[in-house]
Design a protein around this motif. Structure first.
Motif, PDB file in Angstrom:
ATOM      1  N   TYR A  77       0.820  -1.209   0.000  1.00 13.31           N
ATOM      2  CA  TYR A  77       0.000   0.000   0.000  1.00 13.31           C
ATOM      3  C   TYR A  77       0.856   1.263   0.000  1.00 13.31           C
ATOM      4  O   TYR A  77       0.564   2.230  -0.705  1.00 13.31           O
ATOM      5  CB  TYR A  77      -0.940   0.001   1.212  1.00 13.31           C
ATOM      6  CG  TYR A  77      -2.115  -0.936   1.054  1.00 13.31           C
ATOM      7  CD1 TYR A  77      -2.978  -0.826  -0.030  1.00 13.31           C
ATOM      8  CD2 TYR A  77      -2.354  -1.946   1.980  1.00 13.31           C
ATOM      9  CE1 TYR A  77      -4.052  -1.686  -0.180  1.00 13.31           C
ATOM     10  CE2 TYR A  77      -3.429  -2.816   1.831  1.00 13.31           C
ATOM     11  CZ  TYR A  77      -4.276  -2.678   0.751  1.00 13.31           C
ATOM     12  OH  TYR A  77      -5.327  -3.541   0.599  1.00 13.31           O
ATOM     13  N   GLU A 123       0.493   3.633  -3.159  1.00  6.56           N
ATOM     14  CA  GLU A 123      -0.056   4.975  -3.009  1.00  6.56           C
ATOM     15  C   GLU A 123       0.904   6.032  -3.542  1.00  6.56           C
ATOM     16  O   GLU A 123       0.489   7.001  -4.182  1.00  6.56           O
ATOM     17  CB  GLU A 123      -0.398   5.226  -1.540  1.00  6.56           C
ATOM     18  CG  GLU A 123      -1.636   4.456  -1.079  1.00  6.56           C
ATOM     19  CD  GLU A 123      -1.752   4.350   0.432  1.00  6.56           C
ATOM     20  OE1 GLU A 123      -0.848   4.875   1.136  1.00  6.56           O
ATOM     21  OE2 GLU A 123      -2.722   3.737   0.910  1.00  6.56           O
ATOM     22  N   ARG A 178      -9.022  -0.745   3.109  1.00 10.96           N
ATOM     23  CA  ARG A 178      -7.874   0.036   2.631  1.00 10.96           C
ATOM     24  C   ARG A 178      -7.694  -0.095   1.124  1.00 10.96           C
ATOM     25  O   ARG A 178      -7.334   0.864   0.447  1.00 10.96           O
ATOM     26  CB  ARG A 178      -6.602  -0.415   3.358  1.00 10.96           C
ATOM     27  CG  ARG A 178      -5.417   0.466   3.012  1.00 10.96           C
ATOM     28  CD  ARG A 178      -4.291   0.330   3.981  1.00 10.96           C
ATOM     29  NE  ARG A 178      -3.202   1.230   3.649  1.00 10.96           N
ATOM     30  CZ  ARG A 178      -2.061   1.306   4.311  1.00 10.96           C
ATOM     31  NH1 ARG A 178      -1.875   0.541   5.361  1.00 10.96           N
ATOM     32  NH2 ARG A 178      -1.114   2.156   3.932  1.00 10.96           N
ATOM     33  N   TRP A 179      -7.930  -1.288   0.594  1.00 12.42           N
ATOM     34  CA  TRP A 179      -7.848  -1.504  -0.847  1.00 12.42           C
ATOM     35  C   TRP A 179      -8.887  -0.654  -1.579  1.00 12.42           C
ATOM     36  O   TRP A 179      -8.600  -0.013  -2.590  1.00 12.42           O
ATOM     37  CB  TRP A 179      -8.047  -2.983  -1.135  1.00 12.42           C
ATOM     38  CG  TRP A 179      -8.187  -3.379  -2.571  1.00 12.42           C
ATOM     39  CD1 TRP A 179      -9.199  -4.100  -3.114  1.00 12.42           C
ATOM     40  CD2 TRP A 179      -7.264  -3.124  -3.641  1.00 12.42           C
ATOM     41  NE1 TRP A 179      -8.982  -4.306  -4.451  1.00 12.42           N
ATOM     42  CE2 TRP A 179      -7.805  -3.717  -4.809  1.00 12.42           C
ATOM     43  CE3 TRP A 179      -6.049  -2.451  -3.724  1.00 12.42           C
ATOM     44  CZ2 TRP A 179      -7.167  -3.666  -6.050  1.00 12.42           C
ATOM     45  CZ3 TRP A 179      -5.403  -2.392  -4.971  1.00 12.42           C
ATOM     46  CH2 TRP A 179      -5.969  -2.986  -6.108  1.00 12.42           C
ATOM     47  N   MET A 223      -7.862   2.952  -1.698  1.00 17.15           N
ATOM     48  CA  MET A 223      -6.865   3.223  -2.720  1.00 17.15           C
ATOM     49  C   MET A 223      -7.533   3.465  -4.074  1.00 17.15           C
ATOM     50  O   MET A 223      -7.143   4.365  -4.828  1.00 17.15           O
ATOM     51  CB  MET A 223      -5.873   2.064  -2.822  1.00 17.15           C
ATOM     52  CG  MET A 223      -4.806   2.256  -3.880  1.00 17.15           C
ATOM     53  SD  MET A 223      -3.639   0.865  -3.983  1.00 17.15           S
ATOM     54  CE  MET A 223      -2.557   1.242  -2.603  1.00 17.15           C
ATOM     55  N   ASP A 242      -9.318   6.941  -3.956  1.00 11.12           N
ATOM     56  CA  ASP A 242      -8.354   8.037  -4.083  1.00 11.12           C
ATOM     57  C   ASP A 242      -7.830   8.153  -5.508  1.00 11.12           C
ATOM     58  O   ASP A 242      -7.621   9.260  -6.022  1.00 11.12           O
ATOM     59  CB  ASP A 242      -7.188   7.840  -3.120  1.00 11.12           C
ATOM     60  CG  ASP A 242      -7.590   8.008  -1.665  1.00 11.12           C
ATOM     61  OD1 ASP A 242      -8.676   8.566  -1.417  1.00 11.12           O
ATOM     62  OD2 ASP A 242      -6.837   7.574  -0.777  1.00 11.12           O
TER      63      ASP A 242
END
Length: 211
Positions: free
Chosen positions: A73, A77, A136-137, A140, A143
């Motif tokens: 991550y 990112e 969290r995936w 991503m 975003d």
């Protein structure tokens, strides 16, 4: 049951070594065939110490995947933030999920994820870890899309839910070497979905070679 040991400046390197050993073994053998004793042997510590740090095999699985994913991550990112084109960002997200990084190699922690899904079906501790990592995936993806100026209104959160679910399913087909869904087909399916949902011009050609 032993409570996981808190991370301190002195014990964190040892804990990381055990997590690395667990991630390697689970990818090699699967969670069901990985014992605490195996992790201890590879990490060069006692089984009692592994139990002291993690308490249960379920906790060890979740923490090993979290450790494995953390570097992915952070690097991902940073990489996505440097790419101005939404098409290129989507392409990377698809490749990270559905395209082997080398011949006969599953990228990232696919083996860990498959075991996490299977264990989460029956174990609450693993289920909670799965929720956290999937969130969290999806963030991503959100975003990556939000940073672009789209020509149409889109529910980015719903797109991330649908897109991540599609990538999960495609990754399983590729990993299991489905005769109809190889890397190139998976890439094209995912990219066409993203282009349609985000009202993007079609990519000129697939960036993934046919097998």
């Amino acid at each position: 049951m032993a409570e996981p040991a808190p991370a301190t400046e002195n014990n964190e390197p040892r804990r990381i070594e055990m997590l690395r050993a667990a991630a390697e073994l689970i990818c090699e053998r699967g969670f069901g065939d990985t014992r605490i004793a195996d992790v201890a042997k590879r990490a060069g510590v006692s089984s009692a110490l592994v139990i002291y740090y993690f308490g249960t095999r379920d906790r060890l699985l979740v923490d090993a995947l979290r450790y494995s994913e953390e570097s992915f991550y952070e690097a991902g990112e940073r990489m996505l933030a440097e790419i101005p084109s939404l098409h290129e960002r989507l392409s990377l997200l698809i490749k990270w999920t559905c395209v082997p990084s080398a011949d006969n190699e599953i990228p990232g922690a696919w083996g860990l994820w498959f075991d996490l899904w299977a264990q989460a079906f029956r174990h609450d501790e693993v289920k909670a870890g799965r929720v956290e990592l999937d969130a969290r995936w999806r963030k991503m993806i959100i975003d990556a899309v939000k940073s672009a100026e789209l020509d149409t209104d889109v529910d980015v959160r719903m797109f991330a839910l649908e897109f991540s679910a599609l990538l999960d399913g495609l990754s399983i087909q590729v990993a299991l070497e489905d005769p109809e869904v190889d890397s190139a087909v998976a890439y094209d399916i995912a990219m066409r979905f993203a282009e349609r949902e985000l009202n993007l011009p079609a990519e000129k050609a697939s960036s993934v070679k046919k097998r």
